[in-house]
Write an enzyme that holds these catalytic residues in place. Structure first.
Site, PDB file in Angstrom:
ATOM      1  N   PRO A  49       0.793  -1.159  -0.002  1.00  0.00           N
ATOM      2  CA  PRO A  49      -0.106   0.020  -0.005  1.00  0.00           C
ATOM      3  C   PRO A  49       0.956   1.190  -0.045  1.00  0.00           C
ATOM      4  CG  PRO A  49      -0.178  -1.458   2.119  1.00  0.00           C
ATOM      5  CD  PRO A  49       0.464  -2.086   1.104  1.00  0.00           C
ATOM      6  N   HIS A  83      23.765 -14.035  -0.205  1.00  0.00           N
ATOM      7  CA  HIS A  83      23.366 -14.928  -1.191  1.00  0.00           C
ATOM      8  C   HIS A  83      24.099 -14.253  -2.490  1.00  0.00           C
ATOM      9  CE1 HIS A  83      19.686 -16.624   0.424  1.00  0.00           C
ATOM     10  NE2 HIS A  83      19.036 -15.110   0.888  1.00  0.00           N
ATOM     11  N   LYS A 133       0.185   2.922  -6.621  1.00  0.00           N
ATOM     12  CA  LYS A 133      -0.272   2.126  -7.721  1.00  0.00           C
ATOM     13  C   LYS A 133      -1.699   3.035  -8.298  1.00  0.00           C
ATOM     14  CE  LYS A 133      -0.916  -1.232  -4.896  1.00  0.00           C
ATOM     15  NZ  LYS A 133      -0.192  -0.758  -3.924  1.00  0.00           N
ATOM     16  N   HIS A 136      22.765 -10.576   4.790  1.00  0.00           N
ATOM     17  CA  HIS A 136      22.129 -11.696   4.269  1.00  0.00           C
ATOM     18  C   HIS A 136      22.122 -11.598   2.925  1.00  0.00           C
ATOM     19  CE1 HIS A 136      18.862 -14.799   4.923  1.00  0.00           C
ATOM     20  NE2 HIS A 136      18.444 -14.341   3.635  1.00  0.00           N
ATOM     21  N   GLU A 137      21.619 -10.639   2.168  1.00  0.00           N
ATOM     22  CA  GLU A 137      21.198 -10.428   0.882  1.00  0.00           C
ATOM     23  C   GLU A 137      22.860 -10.454   0.178  1.00  0.00           C
ATOM     24  OE1 GLU A 137      18.705 -10.987  -0.390  1.00  0.00           O
ATOM     25  OE2 GLU A 137      17.338 -10.828   1.170  1.00  0.00           O
TER      26      GLU A 137
HETATM   27  P1  ADP Z   1      -1.580   2.748  -3.626  1.00  0.00           P
HETATM   28  O1  ADP Z   1      -2.559   2.789  -4.582  1.00  0.00           O
HETATM   29  O2  ADP Z   1      -0.453   1.921  -3.969  1.00  0.00           O
HETATM   30  O3  ADP Z   1      -1.877   2.372  -2.425  1.00  0.00           O
HETATM   31  P2  ADP Z   1      -1.653   5.859  -3.913  1.00  0.00           P
HETATM   32  O4  ADP Z   1      -1.163   5.915  -5.283  1.00  0.00           O
HETATM   33  O5  ADP Z   1      -2.973   5.888  -3.468  1.00  0.00           O
HETATM   34  O6  ADP Z   1      -0.840   4.266  -3.354  1.00  0.00           O
HETATM   35  O7  ADP Z   1      -0.659   6.655  -3.236  1.00  0.00           O
HETATM   36  C1  ADP Z   1      -1.051   7.552  -2.318  1.00  0.00           C
HETATM   37  C2  ADP Z   1      -0.409   8.940  -2.572  1.00  0.00           C
HETATM   38  O8  ADP Z   1       0.946   8.767  -2.062  1.00  0.00           O
HETATM   39  C3  ADP Z   1      -0.291   9.507  -3.687  1.00  0.00           C
HETATM   40  O9  ADP Z   1      -1.456  10.479  -4.060  1.00  0.00           O
HETATM   41  C4  ADP Z   1       0.896  10.392  -3.954  1.00  0.00           C
HETATM   42  O10 ADP Z   1       0.536  11.523  -3.213  1.00  0.00           O
HETATM   43  C5  ADP Z   1       1.682   9.483  -2.816  1.00  0.00           C
HETATM   44  N1  ADP Z   1       2.592   8.756  -3.497  1.00  0.00           N
HETATM   45  C6  ADP Z   1       2.529   7.319  -3.628  1.00  0.00           C
HETATM   46  N2  ADP Z   1       3.637   6.695  -4.406  1.00  0.00           N
HETATM   47  C7  ADP Z   1       4.211   7.915  -4.917  1.00  0.00           C
HETATM   48  C8  ADP Z   1       5.444   7.998  -6.030  1.00  0.00           C
HETATM   49  N3  ADP Z   1       5.948   6.831  -6.350  1.00  0.00           N
HETATM   50  N4  ADP Z   1       5.759   9.034  -6.205  1.00  0.00           N
HETATM   51  C9  ADP Z   1       4.899  10.200  -5.965  1.00  0.00           C
HETATM   52  N5  ADP Z   1       3.905  10.306  -5.058  1.00  0.00           N
HETATM   53  C10 ADP Z   1       3.512   9.130  -4.434  1.00  0.00           C
HETATM   54 ZN    ZN Z   2      17.650 -15.189   2.029  1.00  0.00          ZN
END
Ligand code: ADP
Ligand code: ZN
Length: 634
Positions: free
Chosen positions: A233, A460, A237, A456-457
């Site tokens: 999360p 490997h 995404k 650890h890594e």
């Molecule tokens: P997910 O869907 O993976 O849970 P979100 O896209 O909802 O994450 O991300 C929540 C907020 O966090 C976004 O609106 C943004 O403000 C910030 N955020 C998360 N990842 C990034 C990123 N890679 N670059 C810039 N802002 C990000």
């Molecule tokens: Zn391992």
């Protein structure tokens, strides 16, 4: 070979199950409150509607009944099991209309032996009522109100499904709750996503397709349909999906899997249909389904409580919609979905032509965090001496959302002290606050843990680099990736292999054990962070002995009648206890030998181990060349 992962700690489990629990507790809450409301309803119904309806006669005590009977005031009676009803002269009569009134009295339990005689004597007309049908009265007392409540509840939940009373009315239940964002208001592009260059690279094909579908098909590109974004999360995404729409200039339909899961069978499916209908009309478009695991959970999976039919119907509808729309050449719809648990998804979803493209979105490394911090500090003012690099360095393990959160907190702190710009102190103070919150979620590692993971890594990676038959290392990272992994070492096979020699398998086991060996060499002790490695190594060793006939002592007899039979503890009937003991011994020796070999290598290259670990701690992710460089530099 795929990535070599180290397993996680128990704390992560709770995060993963959160969505499911939320849903479950929502359903339980709804059921319990319905039960309470309907019990109260039944009671109210009986008290205030049923009782007055049935009993409108004047209730008098039995003694009064007898005396009135004797006085000749009773006109007629009907004798019931436990009640006598009848008509009598009204003592308080004011006129013709109320001269005779109905009355009721409770009968004497065992019956009054003198009653019939007295009735005859008084010349009262009497009859005996049939005992009441128990079914009828039960239905009247309970069935009717319950049916009423069920009807009400159904109507209410349809309303709730619409997001409250008023909006859209009862007919809107099957309408999708997805919000459509018009292309001109999407407002984000890849410029707003930091540290996700790999994902962005993979998405560029989708954009090209959305922009110029004819041309794309002309060039022979396979028409994409579904893209699954996999990652923890807060890693961006949703942001990536939205930015894809922004880059392509198409409308964006955003919804979440949990919005399709309702108590009533058929509602989710209707919403899916509606969503796709809307998107088709707005096409070219992107549909984004967050937390797709809420609908897409494997049907064969673990026991689930409630909502099975509903979930299944919804999933089937989703599959039908994905298969159904032949992406029209000039009006394509792309479905993007996000999950943190791809392994729980129904395999049907991942089949070719559905979500057959998976893009991993991992937590950002140092460079990624720097980019994200740059993006989020664009909208705020920083003091001239603000050190973004340092800010990125002191936030290991932070996701994009965490970083956005820290910047936001820092801005609040700066505003509170009425400063013009955010200083490094504000950032650090904000960090402390956010970390306190994050530690509760056990997502951050302390420095010693980080170092252990780095050793650890490195272990490997170095063993893989040093052993002649092992696949070369492509990437080593201590950024947590996916479910439970604290870091990973990725090896890249130089060619596709179908046959593996004994030497290659042994080297493979040594590489898997290399992580634990490094911990042993450096720390003199081992952590729980290697249990997944141990499992994979034992699995491989056991198959060498029981399936591949690679142990001289056990010989070339296949003892595993089924794959993994021995692992499941089901010994079948194919081996005697002696042989089983021998197999165990051989497996153990195999593993012990490779563990020793890995430790030996790392002891000899202790210098390289330190160098590589140092590099990993500094930049979090290094590619294969860093491993050979560390060996050259020691
Ligand atoms: P997910 O869907 O993976 O849970 P979100 O896209 O909802 O994450 O991300 C929540 C907020 O966090 C976004 O609106 C943004 O403000 C910030 N955020 C998360 N990842 C990034 C990123 N890679 N670059 C810039 N802002 C990000
Ligand atoms: Zn391992």
């Amino acid at each position: 070979m795929g990535p070599t992962k180290t397993p996680g700690r128990p704390g992560n489990e709770s995060n993963d199950n959160k969505g499911k629990q939320d849903l479950l507790s929502k359903q339980i809450q709804a059921a319990v409150s319905y039960l309470v409301v309907s019990l109260i309803g039944v009671w109210l119904f009986q008290q205030f509607i049923l009782q007055p309806l049935l009993i409108r006669e004047l209730a008098i005590p039995y003694s009064e009944f007898k005396s009135r009977l004797a006085a000749g005031e009773i006109v007629s009676v009907t004798l019931g099991q436990d009640r006598i009803v009848g008509r009598m002269k009204n003592p308080d009569a004011t006129g013709e209309t109320d001269a005779i009134i109905p009355f009721t009295t409770v009968a004497v339990p065992e019956g009054d032996p003198t009653l019939i005689e007295a009735l005859d004597a008084a010349g009262v007309e009497y009859s005996v009522s049939e005992p009441p049908s128990p079914v009828g009265s039960f239905l009247l007392a309970y069935g009717l109100p319950l049916a009423l409540m069920a009807g009400l509840w159904y109507a209410a939940s349809r309303q709730m499904a619409r997001g409250g009373f008023g909006a859209g009315g009862i007919m809107g239940i099957g309408k999708s709750k997805a919000t459509e964002v018009r292309p001109e208001s999407v407002g984000v592009t890849f410029q707003d996503v930091g540290g996700a260059d790999e994902a962005i690279g993979e998405l560029s094909e989708i954009i090209q397709f959305l922009k110029t579908p004819e041309q794309f098909a002309h060039l022979g590109g396979r028409i994409p349909k579904g893209v699954l974004l996999v990652g923890p999360p807060g890693t961006g995404k949703t942001l990536l999906a939205k930015a894809t729409a922004g880059e392509a200039g198409v409308p964006f339909f955003e919804t979440s899997g949990s919005e399709f899961v309702e108590m009533f069978v058929g509602v989710g499916a209707a919403r899916v249909r509606d969503l796709f209908e809307q998107a088709r009309q707005a096409a070219p478009a992107i549909i984004f389904i967050d937390e797709i695991d809420a609908i897409g959970q494997s049907r064969a999976g673990a026991v689930r409580m409630g909502g099975n039919d509903e979930r299944e119907q919804t999933l089937n509808q989703l599959l039908a919609e994905i298969d159904g729309f032949r992406t029209e050449k000039d009006r394509p719809v792309i479905i993007m979905a996000a999950t943190n648990r791809p392994e729980t998804l129904d395999p049907a979803l991942l089949r070719a032509g559905r979500f057959d493209r998976q893009i991993t979105v991992s937590a950002p490394d140092l460079a990624g965090r720097l980019q994200i911090l740059r993006i989020h500090s664009r909208a705020v003012k920083l003091t001239p001496d603000f050190d973004l690099e340092r800010a990125a360095r002191i936030t290991p393990g932070f996701s994009g959302a965490d970083l956005a959160n820290v910047v936001n907190e820092a801005a609040l702190l700066a505003a509170r002290r009425q400063a013009e710009a955010i200083s490094m102190q504000d950032f650090e103070a904000a960090l402390e606050r956010v970390v306190a919150g994050l530690e509760k979620k056990s997502r951050l590692m302390n420095e010693r843990e980080r170092t252990t993971v780095a050793y650890h890594e490195s272990g490997h990676a170095l063993v893989a680099e040093l052993l002649p038959h092992a696949d070369p290392v492509a990437k080593v990272s201590i950024v947590p990736r996916g479910r439970g992994a604290l870091g990973y070492t990725m090896q890249m096979p130089t060619e596709d292999r179908y046959l593996l020699t004994r030497e290659e398998l042994l080297d493979r086991i040594a590489v898997i054990l290399g992580g634990r060996a490094a911990e042993q060499v450096v720390r003199g002790t081992i952590s729980t962070g290697a249990s997944d490695d141990i499992q994979r190594a034992s699995e491989l060793a056991r198959r060498m002995v029981t399936e591949f006939g690679m142990s001289e002592k056990v010989g070339m007899v296949r003892y595993a009648t089924q794959q993994y039979q021995f692992l499941s503890g089901d010994t079948g009937a194919s081996a005697s206890p002696d042989t089983l003991a021998l197999i165990d011994e051989e497996v153990q020796q195999l593993i012990a030998g490779q563990y020793e070999r890995a430790q030996e290598l790392l002891r000899r290259h202790r210098g390289a181990l330190e160098i590589l670990t140092g590099k990993l701690l500094a930049t979090e992710t290094v590619d294969g060349s860093a491993v050979s460089e560390a060996l050259a530099a020691e």
